[in-house]
Design a protein around this motif. Structure first.
Motif, PDB file in Angstrom:
ATOM      1  N   ALA A 136       0.832  -1.204   0.000  1.00 14.76           N
ATOM      2  CA  ALA A 136       0.000   0.000   0.000  1.00 14.76           C
ATOM      3  C   ALA A 136       0.870   1.258   0.000  1.00 14.76           C
ATOM      4  O   ALA A 136       0.593   2.212  -0.732  1.00 14.76           O
ATOM      5  N   VAL A 137       1.926   1.254   0.818  1.00 18.08           N
ATOM      6  CA  VAL A 137       2.821   2.415   0.866  1.00 18.08           C
ATOM      7  C   VAL A 137       3.524   2.593  -0.476  1.00 18.08           C
ATOM      8  O   VAL A 137       3.586   3.702  -1.029  1.00 18.08           O
ATOM      9  N   ASP A 139       2.618   1.452  -3.432  1.00 20.65           N
ATOM     10  CA  ASP A 139       1.629   1.849  -4.447  1.00 20.65           C
ATOM     11  C   ASP A 139       1.351   3.349  -4.371  1.00 20.65           C
ATOM     12  O   ASP A 139       1.300   4.043  -5.379  1.00 20.65           O
ATOM     13  N   ARG A 140       1.177   3.856  -3.131  1.00 21.00           N
ATOM     14  CA  ARG A 140       0.879   5.281  -2.965  1.00 21.00           C
ATOM     15  C   ARG A 140       2.041   6.148  -3.440  1.00 21.00           C
ATOM     16  O   ARG A 140       1.847   7.152  -4.120  1.00 21.00           O
ATOM     17  N   LEU A 141       3.266   5.731  -3.133  1.00 16.76           N
ATOM     18  CA  LEU A 141       4.430   6.506  -3.562  1.00 16.76           C
ATOM     19  C   LEU A 141       4.557   6.526  -5.087  1.00 16.76           C
ATOM     20  O   LEU A 141       4.862   7.555  -5.686  1.00 16.76           O
ATOM     21  N   LEU A 143       2.063   6.077  -7.250  1.00 17.12           N
ATOM     22  CA  LEU A 143       0.950   6.884  -7.767  1.00 17.12           C
ATOM     23  C   LEU A 143       1.196   8.374  -7.550  1.00 17.12           C
ATOM     24  O   LEU A 143       0.879   9.194  -8.411  1.00 17.12           O
ATOM     25  N   ASP A 144       1.774   8.732  -6.393  1.00 19.71           N
ATOM     26  CA  ASP A 144       2.123  10.142  -6.151  1.00 19.71           C
ATOM     27  C   ASP A 144       3.120  10.634  -7.194  1.00 19.71           C
ATOM     28  O   ASP A 144       2.994  11.738  -7.720  1.00 19.71           O
ATOM     29  N   ARG A 174       4.310  15.813   0.357  1.00 19.98           N
ATOM     30  CA  ARG A 174       4.311  14.362   0.533  1.00 19.98           C
ATOM     31  C   ARG A 174       4.642  14.012   1.971  1.00 19.98           C
ATOM     32  O   ARG A 174       4.061  13.105   2.539  1.00 19.98           O
ATOM     33  N   GLU A 177       1.626  14.458   4.162  1.00 18.99           N
ATOM     34  CA  GLU A 177       0.572  13.481   3.939  1.00 18.99           C
ATOM     35  C   GLU A 177       0.919  12.118   4.502  1.00 18.99           C
ATOM     36  O   GLU A 177       0.054  11.291   4.700  1.00 18.99           O
ATOM     37  N   ARG A 178       2.205  11.837   4.707  1.00 21.14           N
ATOM     38  CA  ARG A 178       2.626  10.508   5.117  1.00 21.14           C
ATOM     39  C   ARG A 178       2.164  10.193   6.525  1.00 21.14           C
ATOM     40  O   ARG A 178       2.297  11.009   7.424  1.00 21.14           O
TER      41      ARG A 178
END
Length: 195
Positions: A136-137, A139-141, A143-144, A174, A177-178
């Motif tokens: 998940a982490v 994937d988010r990075l 996508l960011d 970023r 948001e983390r």
């Protein structure tokens, strides 16, 4: 250079049927093909023959045009050149070298941004034991990073952000948001203190 039919097709960027059509039109060859014997061509002779064919086709096309038609075509060509020059100056179109530079800069920004992901991920992944959390982490990075790169307007030096390069643009956002995660000892994550 001496080549066979396939070599000639490769050399001129055409298909074998095109080579056969050229032969029917009188293309020169050094050796006629037969069973078990390849055709042989001299590429210099073929290139010269092709130039003559093109020139003959141009001459043929122009011979039926009147002086007025030729002058009109010349005027249209000159107008097209001037319009292209104006569009180049207005940056509506780009020269090949400009496009190459813009692509190189965009690739550089992508490379820099994606190379920053492991560094960004290191602090966030400390203490995680679940593959789903790690995924998940990451994937988010990713996508960011993709969203940040998609926000570029495509013209070098004029990103929609304040002009920083892709690796630094939005870096503080970023961080804010983390999620702050604990490390294995239960303390704050690396880098989880004040920023």
């Amino acid at each position: 250079m001496k080549v066979n039919r396939a070599g000639l097709a490769d050399c001129f960027g055409v298909s074998l049927p095109t080579v056969d059509a050229w032969l029917r039109k009188g293309m020169p060859f050094e050796r006629r093909g037969a069973r078990g014997v390849d055709w042989q061509f001299d590429t210099a002779d073929v290139a010269k023959w092709r130039e003559e064919q093109v020139q003959a086709a141009v001459d043929d096309a122009l011979k039926d045009l009147s002086i007025d038609q030729l002058q009109k075509r010349k005027l249209m060509a000159e107008t097209s050149i001037l319009e292209r020059r104006d569009r180049l100056e207005a940056k509506e179109i780009f020269e090949g070298s400009d496009v190459e530079r813009l692509i190189a800069e965009a690739v550089g920004k992508c490379r820099t941004r994606f190379l920053a992901i492991p560094t960004d991920a290191a602090d966030l992944l400390v203490g995680m034991t679940s593959a789903a959390e790690v995924r998940a982490v990451l994937d988010r990075l990713v996508l960011d990073a993709l969203a940040e790169l998609a926000a570029m307007d495509g013209i070098a030096g004029t990103d929609q952000d304040d002009g920083d390069d892709g690796a630094e643009a939005g870096g503080d956002d970023r961080e804010a948001e983390r999620p702050k995660t604990g490390n294995r000892t239960g303390g704050p994550a690396k880098g989880g203190g004040k920023r």
